[in-house]
Scaffold this motif. Sequence first.
Motif, PDB file in Angstrom:
ATOM      1  N   LEU A   1      22.688 -26.238 -20.979  1.00 42.13           N
ATOM      2  CA  LEU A   1      21.583 -26.611 -21.756  1.00 42.13           C
ATOM      3  C   LEU A   1      20.682 -25.694 -22.037  1.00 42.13           C
TER       4      LEU A   1
ATOM      5  N   ASN B   1      14.599 -36.489 -14.395  1.00 46.60           N
ATOM      6  CA  ASN B   1      14.994 -37.592 -14.991  1.00 46.60           C
ATOM      7  C   ASN B   1      13.554 -38.598 -15.228  1.00 46.60           C
TER       8      ASN B   1
ATOM      9  N   ARG C   1      15.278 -32.772 -17.102  1.00 45.50           N
ATOM     10  CA  ARG C   1      16.650 -32.998 -16.778  1.00 45.50           C
ATOM     11  C   ARG C   1      16.773 -33.048 -14.972  1.00 45.50           C
TER      12      ARG C   1
ATOM     13  N   ARG D   1      23.568 -29.531 -10.226  1.00 48.78           N
ATOM     14  CA  ARG D   1      22.699 -29.841 -11.331  1.00 48.78           C
ATOM     15  C   ARG D   1      22.100 -28.994 -12.046  1.00 48.78           C
TER      16      ARG D   1
ATOM     17  N   GLN E   1      22.543 -37.555 -19.154  1.00 50.60           N
ATOM     18  CA  GLN E   1      21.265 -37.543 -18.240  1.00 50.60           C
ATOM     19  C   GLN E   1      21.698 -38.381 -16.962  1.00 50.60           C
TER      20      GLN E   1
ATOM     21  N   ARG F   1      11.851 -28.971 -20.215  1.00 54.02           N
ATOM     22  CA  ARG F   1      13.240 -29.378 -20.194  1.00 54.02           C
ATOM     23  C   ARG F   1      14.070 -29.297 -19.048  1.00 54.02           C
TER      24      ARG F   1
ATOM     25  N   ALA G   1      15.990 -33.058 -26.570  1.00 49.33           N
ATOM     26  CA  ALA G   1      15.205 -32.322 -25.417  1.00 49.33           C
ATOM     27  C   ALA G   1      13.669 -32.783 -25.862  1.00 49.33           C
TER      28      ALA G   1
ATOM     29  N   ALA H   1      22.116 -33.659 -25.910  1.00 45.26           N
ATOM     30  CA  ALA H   1      21.100 -33.470 -24.820  1.00 45.26           C
ATOM     31  C   ALA H   1      20.204 -32.375 -25.397  1.00 45.26           C
ATOM     32  N   ARG H   2      20.829 -31.279 -26.003  1.00 44.72           N
ATOM     33  CA  ARG H   2      19.743 -30.083 -26.564  1.00 44.72           C
ATOM     34  C   ARG H   2      19.115 -30.793 -27.749  1.00 44.72           C
TER      35      ARG H   2
ATOM     36  N   ILE I   1      22.515 -27.395 -15.697  1.00 46.56           N
ATOM     37  CA  ILE I   1      21.676 -27.487 -16.832  1.00 46.56           C
ATOM     38  C   ILE I   1      21.111 -26.055 -17.137  1.00 46.56           C
TER      39      ILE I   1
ATOM     40  N   LEU J   1      24.084 -36.464 -14.903  1.00 50.12           N
ATOM     41  CA  LEU J   1      23.490 -35.262 -14.092  1.00 50.12           C
ATOM     42  C   LEU J   1      22.696 -35.697 -12.931  1.00 50.12           C
TER      43      LEU J   1
END
Lengths: 193, 130
Positions: A146, A47, A44, A138, A127, A40, B27, B23-24, A142, A130
């Motif tokens: 996230l 990309n 991110r 970034r 995305q 993940r 994923a 976004a989560r 993240i 980011l």
Amino acid sequence: MVPRDMDAANQDADLLVQFAQGDRLAAQALTDRLAPRILRFAARMLNDRTEAEDVTQDAMLRLWRIAPDWQDTGIPPAAWLFRVAANLCTDRLRRRRSGPAEMPDLPDDAPGVDAQMMQTRRAEALQAALAALPERQRQAVILRHLEGLSNPDIAAILMIGVEAVESLTARGKRNLTALLSGQREILGYEDEH
Amino acid sequence: MKMSTDKHLKTDADPLDAFFDAARDQAPDLSPDLRARILADAAGAMHKAASPAPSGLAVRHRVVDWLRGWAAPSLAGGITAAAAGFWFGVAAPLPVAALDAPLWLQDALFYFDVISTPLVGLDDPLLWGF
């Protein structure tokens, strides 16, 4: 202390020791616990799904190789792995920068999308935004927003102070807000009448 | 402008939270193929780490190879050099003065002492710290 509690960190370290002693189930457990998070993060950062998978595999391979010599140096396996992945992503981004720069492709502000579509569009918009952030911002955003890591955990991964992490995430969020300010529809705002 | 009633948004929430939530939700997952590749790497690393340690016979062979390779010749060379040095010391002693400095330097010092020193008023160039 990347995992939310020390138990998770200790479990990862124990599994790594078991793997070094030849336990294949420990390898499976570590893969299931750590690889999705690294994937993940890399996806991110880069990309790019394919490159993210390569980074994940490479980072995990380095974990397997270091397992026999693993020592408790205060940084848990998960944090060590995030640090390796961050460096691998940096290498790939640096190679990319030698080529033509790519502008983020923000989705159009189209009205009338249903909830699921709106979620997809929000994820795509984030995305893209980011991708426009400076690399360190970034990484911090993240990991903080996230992946849900704490600031001390992020500081350990990025090898900077906690205050620097706070600054990076704050600036990152400000930049994201500015980048996404034109996305009123997917932000969920409506015009007053 | 007012906030919508979207379940992901609250009037007092950070607007970015909706983007983070989305976004989560979306994923990427670890694919079976990638998981298999990672575990194959793990098996390979485990096999490498578990390679058998060298047996006693193999260790003896390594010692013999080491001696044949460079250790024995090096030792023999050292003994020869020591014996030669001992022989030169015993059989052909030279005056220490002959080993003190090369001839051209002795000549240079001689001319300095005889010609230059009286001009500058020094008796011995060694007083200059040479």
